[in-house]
Design a protein around this motif. Structure first.
Motif, short mmCIF file in Angstrom:
data_model
loop_
_atom_site.label_atom_id
_atom_site.label_comp_id
_atom_site.label_asym_id
_atom_site.label_seq_id
_atom_site.Cartn_x
_atom_site.Cartn_y
_atom_site.Cartn_z
N GLU A 1 -2.81 -20.19 -14.45
CA GLU A 1 -4.03 -19.40 -14.37
C GLU A 1 -4.08 -18.59 -13.07
OE1 GLU A 1 -7.31 -22.02 -15.02
OE2 GLU A 1 -6.96 -22.15 -17.17
N THR A 2 -3.67 -19.21 -11.98
CA THR A 2 -3.64 -18.50 -10.71
C THR A 2 -2.67 -17.33 -10.76
OG1 THR A 2 -4.19 -20.51 -9.48
CG2 THR A 2 -3.17 -18.73 -8.23
N GLU A 3 -1.51 -17.55 -11.40
CA GLU A 3 -0.52 -16.48 -11.50
C GLU A 3 -1.04 -15.33 -12.35
OE1 GLU A 3 4.18 -15.76 -12.73
OE2 GLU A 3 3.33 -17.79 -12.80
N VAL A 4 -1.63 -15.63 -13.51
CA VAL A 4 -2.14 -14.58 -14.39
C VAL A 4 -3.19 -13.73 -13.68
CG1 VAL A 4 -3.52 -14.14 -16.46
CG2 VAL A 4 -1.59 -15.71 -16.57
N ALA A 5 -4.19 -14.40 -13.08
CA ALA A 5 -5.28 -13.67 -12.43
C ALA A 5 -4.77 -12.84 -11.25
CB ALA A 5 -6.36 -14.65 -11.96
N SER A 6 -3.83 -13.38 -10.49
CA SER A 6 -3.29 -12.65 -9.33
C SER A 6 -2.47 -11.44 -9.78
CB SER A 6 -2.42 -13.58 -8.48
OG SER A 6 -3.18 -14.67 -8.00
N LEU A 7 -1.68 -11.61 -10.83
CA LEU A 7 -0.92 -10.48 -11.37
C LEU A 7 -1.84 -9.39 -11.89
CD1 LEU A 7 1.85 -12.48 -13.27
CD2 LEU A 7 2.23 -10.97 -11.31
N LEU A 8 -2.97 -9.79 -12.49
CA LEU A 8 -3.92 -8.80 -12.98
C LEU A 8 -4.55 -8.00 -11.85
CD1 LEU A 8 -5.76 -10.65 -15.89
CD2 LEU A 8 -4.19 -8.72 -16.05
N ALA A 9 -4.76 -8.64 -10.71
CA ALA A 9 -5.30 -7.92 -9.55
C ALA A 9 -4.34 -6.81 -9.12
CB ALA A 9 -5.55 -8.89 -8.40
N ILE A 10 -3.04 -7.09 -9.22
CA ILE A 10 -2.03 -6.08 -8.87
C ILE A 10 -1.98 -4.99 -9.93
CG2 ILE A 10 0.44 -5.72 -8.49
CD1 ILE A 10 0.46 -8.63 -7.36
N ALA A 11 -2.04 -5.40 -11.20
CA ALA A 11 -2.05 -4.42 -12.29
C ALA A 11 -3.27 -3.51 -12.20
CB ALA A 11 -2.03 -5.14 -13.64
N LEU A 12 -4.40 -4.07 -11.80
CA LEU A 12 -5.62 -3.27 -11.67
C LEU A 12 -5.48 -2.24 -10.56
CD1 LEU A 12 -8.51 -2.89 -12.74
CD2 LEU A 12 -9.28 -4.47 -10.96
N ALA A 13 -4.83 -2.63 -9.46
CA ALA A 13 -4.60 -1.68 -8.36
C ALA A 13 -3.74 -0.51 -8.84
CB ALA A 13 -3.94 -2.39 -7.18
N ALA A 14 -2.79 -0.79 -9.72
CA ALA A 14 -1.96 0.28 -10.27
C ALA A 14 -2.78 1.22 -11.15
CB ALA A 14 -0.80 -0.31 -11.07
N SER A 15 -3.75 0.67 -11.87
CA SER A 15 -4.58 1.49 -12.75
C SER A 15 -5.62 2.28 -11.98
CB SER A 15 -5.30 0.60 -13.78
OG SER A 15 -4.39 -0.12 -14.57
N GLY A 16 -6.06 1.73 -10.84
CA GLY A 16 -7.15 2.34 -10.08
C GLY A 16 -6.72 3.36 -9.05
N GLY A 17 -5.47 3.82 -9.11
CA GLY A 17 -5.02 4.84 -8.18
C GLY A 17 -4.91 4.31 -6.76
N LYS A 18 -5.43 5.06 -5.81
CA LYS A 18 -5.30 4.72 -4.39
C LYS A 18 -6.54 4.02 -3.84
CE LYS A 18 -1.26 6.69 -4.01
NZ LYS A 18 -0.03 5.92 -3.71
N ASP A 19 -7.31 3.40 -4.69
CA ASP A 19 -8.52 2.71 -4.24
C ASP A 19 -8.15 1.62 -3.23
OD1 ASP A 19 -10.60 0.44 -4.42
OD2 ASP A 19 -11.63 2.11 -5.40
N GLN A 20 -8.66 1.75 -2.02
CA GLN A 20 -8.28 0.85 -0.95
C GLN A 20 -8.75 -0.58 -1.18
OE1 GLN A 20 -6.16 1.63 1.63
NE2 GLN A 20 -5.95 3.47 0.34
#
Length: 388
Positions: free
Chosen positions: A255-274
């Motif tokens: 569960e920790t791995e899935v949620a953490s990977l999603l945080a990285i995937a979201l950064a890729a989708s959100g452009g350069k959002d700091q």
């Protein structure tokens, strides 16, 4: 008789119908009735017999507590499509509710977080590439076949599974379906059904209800689903908040791995959002701390590089290649070696590199094997990204 080209007499047809109506439901008859609905010649079967077979299967699903879980999964998969095609939306939703409840119970008893679909397809790669697609299909506790079926009925879901059991196209009266579905209490199922019916405001309300709830009323899987819905609506702030909730609810390494990977995937989708990039940095450190496999680290190196976190990507690359000797259990090392090979051998252009990596591992050159796997994986990833 129903599946032959022979047309029975009225008396014979009545006898066959009586046989279908009175045959006790057990494992054999479940498969027989399922075959009756799924057969490629099923279009020739009288509508009355199709309806009766579906009713018998529905009764076994809803009323027979002795029906094994494995058969209920089969029943749900067949019945959901048949009931949707016939416009019997009340029974369709009842079948979905049973399937979702059974899936949650099975997940709770097994302790699994990610279903076999996610693990067979390399968890890190799947989550990083597809984890924010709504609805995700890799979560245990969410019935995969039902989710795939509902996705196929969504306006953007395609028609892979949007067919009835005999192969004919399913056409949904979304207004009639929503008349029934609007009373659904399960927020996950309500969110999915609202998406099928094109009721985006209702889907958003269901996602927000999940996001605003807390404690035992919200599960890890629900938080991930709401995050995926928000991401699909380009609401990255709420998606990030839902991922944060999922991280807090994470009860094990998966569960920790899935949620953490999603945080990285979201950064890729959100452009350069700091703010999203900062969350991605935190997620990367968390993934390293829980000890993900070399294959997953290779995926992570690429993902960090793609979102502009080059320093973090390079540092992780060096760490991946400089693991202290003697610190890895031999059995676990063999498993990680196979995962590293799998990371590059999925692409047919990398078969030679995969064989070279196997040879290096066989010689005991673990660093060399992983270094080659990482090099080829990065090259493949960039080639695929540039061709999209």
């Amino acid at each position: 008789l129903a599946k032959t080209s022979w047309t029975p007499s009225p008396d014979c047809a009545a006898a066959v119908m009586k046989l279908v109506e009175t045959t006790p439901i057990d494992q054999n008859t479940i498969f027989a009735f399922a075959s009756l609905l799924q057969d490629s010649t099923a279009q020739k079967i009288p509508a009355e017999m199709r309806k009766l077979a579906a009713e018998r299967l529905y009764s076994a699903l809803v009323n027979d507590s002795a029906t094994p879980r494995q058969l209920k999964v089969l029943l749900s998969s067949i019945l959901e499509r048949e009931l949707a095609a016939s416009g019997d939306y009340e029974r369709l939703i009842k079948a979905l509710e049973i399937d979702f409840a059974e899936s949650r119970q099975a997940s709770a008893s097994s302790g699994l977080t990610v279903n076999n679909y996610g693990r067979m397809n390399n968890l890190a790669e799947q989550v990083l590439r597809n984890g924010l697609n709504f609805p995700p299909q890799y979560l245990s506790g969410i019935p995969q076949q039902s989710v795939m079926f509902l996705k196929s009925l969504m306006p953007t879901g395609g028609q892979i599974n949007g067919r009835r059991p005999d192969g004919r196209q399913i056409k949904i009266d979304t207004e009639k379906l929503w008349t029934v579905a609007s009373a659904e209490k399960d927020p996950v199922l309500r969110m999915l059904l609202a998406s099928v019916c094109g009721k985006q405001s209702d889907a958003k309300a269901a996602a927000e209800a999940i996001a605003s709830s807390s404690g035992a009323s919200t599960s890890f899987a629900q938080s991930i689903l709401s995050a995926a819905w928000f991401a699909s609506a380009k609401d990255f702030q709420n998606a990030s908040s839902s991922i944060d909730t999922a991280i807090k609810l994470a009860a094990n390494k998966d569960e920790t791995e899935v949620a953490s990977l999603l945080a990285i995937a979201l950064a890729a989708s959100g452009g350069k959002d700091q703010a999203l990039l900062a969350k991605a940095k935190e997620a990367s450190a968390r993934l390293v701390s829980i000890g993900i496999s070399p294959a997953d680290k290779a995926d992570l190196v690429i993902a960090l590089d793609q979102i502009g976190l080059s320093k973090e990507s390079e540092a992780l690359s060096k760490e991946l290649l400089q693991a202290p000797p003697g610190t890895v259990d031999p059995a676990k090392l063999r498993q990680q070696q196979q995962q590293a090979i799998a990371s590059i051998s999925r692409n047919p252009f990398n078969q030679n590199a995969a064989e070279s990596a196997r040879n290096l591992f066989a010689k005991g050159d673990t660093d060399g094997g992983i270094r080659l796997a990482l090099k080829e994986y990065r090259r493949s990833y960039r080639m695929q990204s540039s061709s999209m």
